[in-house]
Write a protein that holds these residues in place. Structure first.
Motif, PDB file in Angstrom:
ATOM      1  N   LYS A  10      -0.747  24.329   7.481  1.00  0.00           N
ATOM      2  CA  LYS A  10       0.278  25.225   6.946  1.00  0.00           C
ATOM      3  C   LYS A  10       0.415  25.043   5.437  1.00  0.00           C
ATOM      4  N   GLN A  11       0.419  23.790   4.988  1.00  0.00           N
ATOM      5  CA  GLN A  11       0.552  23.518   3.556  1.00  0.00           C
ATOM      6  C   GLN A  11      -0.658  24.023   2.777  1.00  0.00           C
TER       7      GLN A  11
ATOM      8  N   ARG B 176      -0.658  27.839   2.599  1.00  0.00           N
ATOM      9  CA  ARG B 176       0.312  28.325   1.610  1.00  0.00           C
ATOM     10  C   ARG B 176      -0.288  28.264   0.204  1.00  0.00           C
ATOM     11  N   LYS B 177      -0.986  27.154  -0.097  1.00  0.00           N
ATOM     12  CA  LYS B 177      -1.610  27.001  -1.414  1.00  0.00           C
ATOM     13  C   LYS B 177      -2.708  28.039  -1.629  1.00  0.00           C
TER      14      LYS B 177
ATOM     15  N   PHE C 245       6.392  33.840   4.289  1.00  0.00           N
ATOM     16  CA  PHE C 245       5.295  32.964   4.685  1.00  0.00           C
ATOM     17  C   PHE C 245       5.328  32.629   6.174  1.00  0.00           C
TER      18      PHE C 245
ATOM     19  N   PHE D 299       2.095  33.227   8.402  1.00  0.00           N
ATOM     20  CA  PHE D 299       1.410  32.133   9.098  1.00  0.00           C
ATOM     21  C   PHE D 299       1.376  32.386  10.600  1.00  0.00           C
TER      22      PHE D 299
END
Length: 242
Positions: free
Chosen positions: A173-174, A177-178, A190, A194
């Protein structure tokens, strides 16, 4: 002398026959294994080559340089899904966008020349083909060959995301996002984005999930993303130099 020569020749013939018989007994020349690839599919005479697989479609120059020119085989996995028609050409879309386009239609899946063929509008065909035994036998009309611009631009964004995931094939997930921030997708929800990509609901996004998300759903997730054309790197000459 003549008898001795004849006798020697006869012995040689007997030895030759015995040798051939021995070879036949020890080697089964009728076996498919005697000649590698015999009675097998074309190319079975050699070990199969490892064929590279791509999960995104390379640009034409890259494809030519890496695969066409050297004659190197490659598999474009799920390539058809990147073609606009794969997602866009639903019955409703065809009727709305190209309903007046005339197409050649035949009756019956198995060719029957006695029935002939006829021209009709694409809208009429779409409304009839599910209940009647009709088939379009027309080449793709020129009105339908132009790539939908909006679709094409959103596929640029999809390719940017895929390229960013190419090494690991999976994004947390991180990390995801990036990737979206780096792609400058603009303001998004987001959590909704996702969730839409996370088809397997395992908390990670795979490269296949990015590939397989339908265009209609994909484009709605990024309403504030805008396609930016590449600006020329050439500086405008100073007026004094003109």
């Amino acid at each position: 002398m003549a008898y001795s020569t004849f006798r020697n020749s006869r012995i040689q013939i007997i030895l030759l026959i015995l040798s051939l018989y021995y070879c036949r007994a020890t080697v089964d020349v009728s076996s498919d294994a005697f000649i590698k690839g015999h009675m097998k599919p074309l190319g079975s005479h050699r070990e199969p080559l490892a064929v590279e697989e791509l999960t995104s479609i390379p640009n034409p120059k890259t494809f030519y340089d890496l695969y066409t020119k050297p004659g190197k085989p490659v598999i474009l996995r799920n390539a058809a899904k990147a073609i606009p028609a794969f997602s866009l050409w639903t019955d409703e879309y065809l009727s709305e966008k190209f309903g007046n386009v005339q197409v050649l239609v035949e009756e019956g899946k198995k060719e029957n020349r006695s029935k002939g063929n006829f021209m009709t509008s694409l809208k009429e065909f779409v409304n009839s083909y599910k209940t009647e035994d009709l088939y379009v036998v027309h080449t793709v009309p020129k009105e339908m060959r132009a790539v939908d611009y909006e679709f094409a631009t959103y596929e640029v964004l999809r390719k940017q995301i895929l390229d960013a995931m190419l090494l690991r094939k999976m994004a947390s997930k991180q990390k995801f996002r990036k990737i979206l921030l780096d792609c400058e997708v603009g303001e998004i929800k987001f959590i909704d984005v996702f969730s839409a990509f996370d088809k397997d609901k395992n908390g990670k996004i795979s490269i296949n999930e990015v590939h397989e998300l339908p265009y209609g759903q994909f484009s709605k997730l990024f309403p504030n993303w805008h396609y930016q054309t590449e600006e020329s790197n050439e500086m405008e000459p100073d007026r004094d130099e003109l």
